[in-house]
Write an enzyme that holds these catalytic residues in place. Structure first.
Site, PDB file in Angstrom:
ATOM      1  N   LYS A 152       0.523  -1.161  -0.078  1.00 35.55           N
ATOM      2  CA  LYS A 152       0.366  -0.141  -0.090  1.00 35.55           C
ATOM      3  C   LYS A 152       0.746   0.903   0.122  1.00 35.55           C
ATOM      4  CE  LYS A 152      -4.228   0.841   0.421  1.00 35.55           C
ATOM      5  NZ  LYS A 152      -5.801  -0.164   0.569  1.00 35.55           N
TER       6      LYS A 152
HETATM    7  N1  GLU Z   1      -7.562  -0.112  -3.477  1.00 34.34           N
HETATM    8  C1  GLU Z   1      -8.050  -1.561  -3.384  1.00 34.34           C
HETATM    9  C2  GLU Z   1      -7.724  -2.177  -2.142  1.00 34.34           C
HETATM   10  O1  GLU Z   1      -8.013  -2.086  -0.855  1.00 34.34           O
HETATM   11  C3  GLU Z   1      -7.380  -2.159  -4.516  1.00 34.34           C
HETATM   12  C4  GLU Z   1      -6.240  -2.764  -4.280  1.00 34.34           C
HETATM   13  C5  GLU Z   1      -5.836  -3.288  -5.846  1.00 34.34           C
HETATM   14  O2  GLU Z   1      -6.592  -3.671  -6.232  1.00 34.34           O
HETATM   15  O3  GLU Z   1      -4.419  -3.617  -5.452  1.00 34.34           O
HETATM   16  O4  GLU Z   1      -7.975  -3.321  -1.429  1.00 34.34           O
END
Ligand code: GLU
Length: 415
Positions: A100
């Site tokens: 993240k």
């Molecule tokens: N931000 C989204 C999540 O927390 C999607 C992450 C992604 O598709 O890599 O799952």
């Protein structure tokens, strides 16, 4: 946030009987990158932001997870959210790890040109650790397909044409059909499966939703399309309710135009702080973390909570709600539809092949049903709640992959 994710991790690690040593290995991010982003602002002055990327674990595949643009973004936040991605990708069994990142900034105070510059500088600073087989970002809070297009474009300047470096791109720029609504669609499937366990259907229930951004709005639309009654929706500016069901397509159109559900003429206005305790069978927090606190817990009226946001329930609230018999379908299961279709997008990019929408939705449905059943089976077998079971399943899958890659001779029972 970090405390909460650690606490749930340790609860599950306790169930699995993991040693302190193994816990530390699994909890520690593999790499943390912090970059300074200096750009020329719209006023001609230099502005400075801090960007982060936390790569938590890649035992099961390249690092994967969103980029969040928010004033509260910091290393702890990114670390907690990165670890949740690791368990999430394992639960839906897609071949990715967890990461993240984001930028500590307030996009509501920035022009599009400014956001573009800041994004491109972030890519320039982090490109060594990004790539289609290394780390693949995606949208998260306050980022969208347009931002993903800038990332693809900037990265491709350095590395050549690389659509698979990022997912959640616009459909006309190598994105996947169905990705935009995928998290909301996954939430609908998660709710449908939780109801099935209780012998109910979507058409039997009333729903209150906090947040009407990408996730909340699509979840509302799809649940209503399947016969569910959306009785209340709130965002940070206000709430709107209608006991016999809001006209969700009309609300969707209103929010698209006004960027809020506030003042929607098709229902009664209420203060947004009331949404968590709204009288409805199901509550879907689809905004930010820590939305449901210990103060709310005794007054929550829903018997099912589907965590569409990441970390919306504080651990104290979680325990109180659990004691009251409320079923919580946790974030790392309920909102995993987004990363699942990110995987489909990445696979399409790698193969230079496009899927039709029916295929995307059918595959997503299969993945969500399987993940829900896998978690529910762990919960039933070990007599634990769905959140602990989700962590147990995620840790088992990641642990087995990590250990068989690196530490094959160390006997650890992850069964
Ligand atoms: N931000 C989204 C999540 O927390 C999607 C992450 C992604 O598709 O890599 O799952």
């Amino acid at each position: 946030m970090l405390d909460a994710s650690l606490r749930y991790f340790h609860q599950a690690a306790e169930v699995l009987g993991l040693s302190t040593n193994i816990r530390e290995i699994l909890v520690t991010p593999r790499r943390v990158m912090k970059v300074e982003i200096v750009t020329e602002g719209d006023d001609g002055l230099l502005s400075r932001h801090i960007g982060f990327r936390v790569q938590h674990n890649n035992a099961r595949g390249p690092y994967k997870g969103g980029l969040r643009y928010h004033p509260a973004m910091d290393e702890d936040h990114a670390s907690a959210l990165a670890s949740l991605m690791t368990w999430k990708t394992a639960i839906v069994n897609v071949p990715f790890g967890g990461a993240k990142g984001g930028i500590s900034c307030d996009p509501s105070k920035m022009s599009v040109v400014d956001l573009d510059r800041v994004t491109r500088t972030f890519v320039e600073r982090t490109k060594e650790i990004m790539g289609p087989t290394l780390d693949i970002p995606a949208p998260d809070v306050n980022t969208n397909p347009e931002v993903m297009a800038w990332i693809m474009d900037e990265y491709s300047k350095y590395e050549g044409f690389s659509p698979a470096v990022v997912t959640g791109k616009p459909v006309h720029l190598f994105g996947s059909v169905g990705r935009d609504e995928a998290t909301g669609r996954g939430v609908m499937y998660a709710l449908r499966e939780a109801l099935r366990d209780q012998g109910k259907k979507l058409s039997d229930i009333t729903v209150a939703i906090q947040g009407f951004g990408n996730v909340g709005s699509h979840a509302a639309r799809l649940i209503a399309a399947e016969g569910g009654t959306i009785v209340a929706v709130a965002d940070h500016l206000g709430g709107v309710s209608k006991p016999d069901g809001l006209d969700v397509p009309a609300l969707f159109a209103w929010a698209g135009q006004h960027h809020t559900v506030d003042a929607f003429p098709g229902g009664d206005a209420f203060d947004c702080s009331e949404i968590i305790t709204w009288p409805a069978d199901v509550l879907i927090p689809a905004a930010l973390e820590d939305a449901i606190t210990a103060d709310h817990a005794p007054d929550v009226q829903a018997s099912i909570i589907i965590e569409a946001a990441n970390g919306p329930t504080t651990p104290e609230a979680n325990d109180l709600l659990h004691k009251r018999g409320v079923t919580i379908v946790p974030d790392i299961l309920a909102n995993a539809g987004g990363v699942t279709v990110s995987y489909f997008e990445w696979a399409q990019n790698i193969q230079q092949f496009r899927w039709e929408i029916d295929r995307v939705n059918a595959e997503l449905e299969k993945v969500m049903i399987r993940a829900y059943q896998d978690v529910r089976d762990v919960a039933a077998k070990r007599k634990i709640d769905l959140r602990t079971a989700s962590f147990v399943l995620g840790i088992q899958r990641v642990g087995i992959a990590s250990l068989s890659r690196q530490h094959a001779r160390v006997p650890i029972d992850l069964s």
